[in-house]
Write an enzyme that holds these catalytic residues in place. Structure first.
Site: not given
Length: 387
Positions: A91, A343, A373
């Site tokens: 991520c 995302h 995160c």
């Protein structure tokens, strides 16, 4: 060491991954559009002076494989002398791209770089080809590879209720919709061609993922998505699946001044950190604390934060443990976050940094932090300062 500055930062609109506006657009096209766009917006920059492109992408296979950074730069018609590499910290990939390029500039290995990232989750699903080693179970809980269950765990540990999660998700959509209506995203979105619901070619100017019709009642009616028996995390309080790219033009402060370019922000500090994969969403807390310490700053010194909203159940514990609960509305994700915008994994790091810099300019903020995160238990953070 040299100071690193951001002179421009842009992104594509965020498209829904399921039958969205970019369903006929490849990840390389999303990326190339921004690479070209940065140079068109900054004619004082000679493309031949660009050293390298650092491009984040998680699922590096199919159209996103074989070094998509290089493929996209060639597709964009950039000089073949510009090198390009694809970066993967899950991520945090495009924020890691920013960190890697910044370090190259700091030590004199480059003067100008393009950084960014992309993920087309409609074409390459996040679990495509995933094959965890069975031996990981000796050290890591099996559920650590299931992001929704890690959010459930973190939420339970910190006493985050279903009602708090739904309220956070509702606010994300409301803020993102308001930002769209008031034009707060206009300075960061580079419109791009896509296809409407009828298949007609159209110029996409706004994010498709935001759901302004979201209500608290509607969110409360959703069933838990990951733990049907005892869970509180739903699809509505999780980040949306979306397709998109983001990019920045960065260089040494000396080079920016030499070219007469406006400096939009400076990198004050950077950090990464690890945490237990079972609570992977907690990573922003140690990463942010580490970055602030390196910058000689405290949490109270920071005017604005962008925290990637992987899940409401993950975001709220981070906000609590960073001591920001009481100032959440004034300081965190002023334009909403990933719950509303989506995302796209490899895109999100430089996307939230881009949104942060634009919000800092709009509000007159001096210092900002972008943090997120990372799956399997990591966090990443960057401290920015406006001149």
């Amino acid at each position: 060491m040299k100071n690193v500055v951001i002179v421009d930062c842009i992104r594509t609109p965020m498209g829904r991954s399921k039958n969205g506006v970019f369903r006929h657009t490849r990840a390389e096209d999303l990326s190339a559009h921004l690479m070209k766009g940065l140079l068109e917006r900054n004619p004082n920059v000679d493309p031949n002076q660009i050293e390298d492109i650092y491009w984040g992408c998680v699922q590096q296979t199919l159209e996103q494989g074989f070094n998509i950074a290089r493929n996209a730069s060639l597709l964009a018609g950039l000089p073949k002398s510009i090198a390009a590499t694809t970066v993967n910290r899950l991520c945090g990939s495009s924020m890691q791209a920013l960190h890697d390029a910044s370090r190259a500039i700091m030590v004199g290995d480059a003067d100008i770089c393009i950084i960014g990232g992309v993920e087309h989750m409609g074409h390459v699903p996040m679990n495509h080809g995933v094959d965890f080693h069975s031996g990981l179970s000796k050290n890591v809980a099996k559920a650590s590879g299931m992001m929704g269950l890690t959010a459930e765990m973190l939420g339970k540990m910190h006493g985050i209720s279903r009602e708090q999660q739904d309220a956070f998700a509702f606010a994300s959509h409301q803020k993102a919709h308001r930002a769209t209506i008031e034009g707060h995203f206009d300075s960061e979105i580079l419109p791009m061609e896509g296809h409407d619901e009828n298949g007609a070619l159209t110029l996409v100017k706004h994010d498709e993922v935001i759901r302004p019709e979201t209500t608290l009642e509607g969110l409360a009616a959703l069933r838990p998505a990951f733990d049907p028996a005892n869970g509180t995390v739903t699809a509505g309080s999780s980040s949306a699946l979306s397709d998109g790219a983001s990019a920045m033009l960065i260089m040494s402060e000396e080079k920016a001044n030499e070219l007469g370019l406006t400096i939009r922000a400076k990198i004050r500090s950077m950090a990464v950190s690890g945490c237990d994969p079972a609570i992977m969403g907690y990573g922003p807390v140690p990463a942010t604390k580490k970055a602030l310490k390196r910058a000689g700053l405290s949490i109270d010194d920071i005017d604005l934060f962008e925290l990637n909203e992987a899940f409401a159940a993950q975001s709220l514990p981070c906000i609590k443990d960073l001591g920001l609960f009481d100032v959440m509305e004034e300081k965190i994700n002023l334009n909403g976050g990933a719950i509303a915008l989506g995302h796209p994994l490899g895109c999100s790091g430089s996307r939230i940094a881009t949104t942060l810099i634009n919000n800092m300019e709009r509000t007159g903020a001096k210092l900002g932090v972008a943090t997120m995160c990372i799956g399997l238990g990591q966090g990443i953070a960057t401290v920015f300062e406006r001149p």
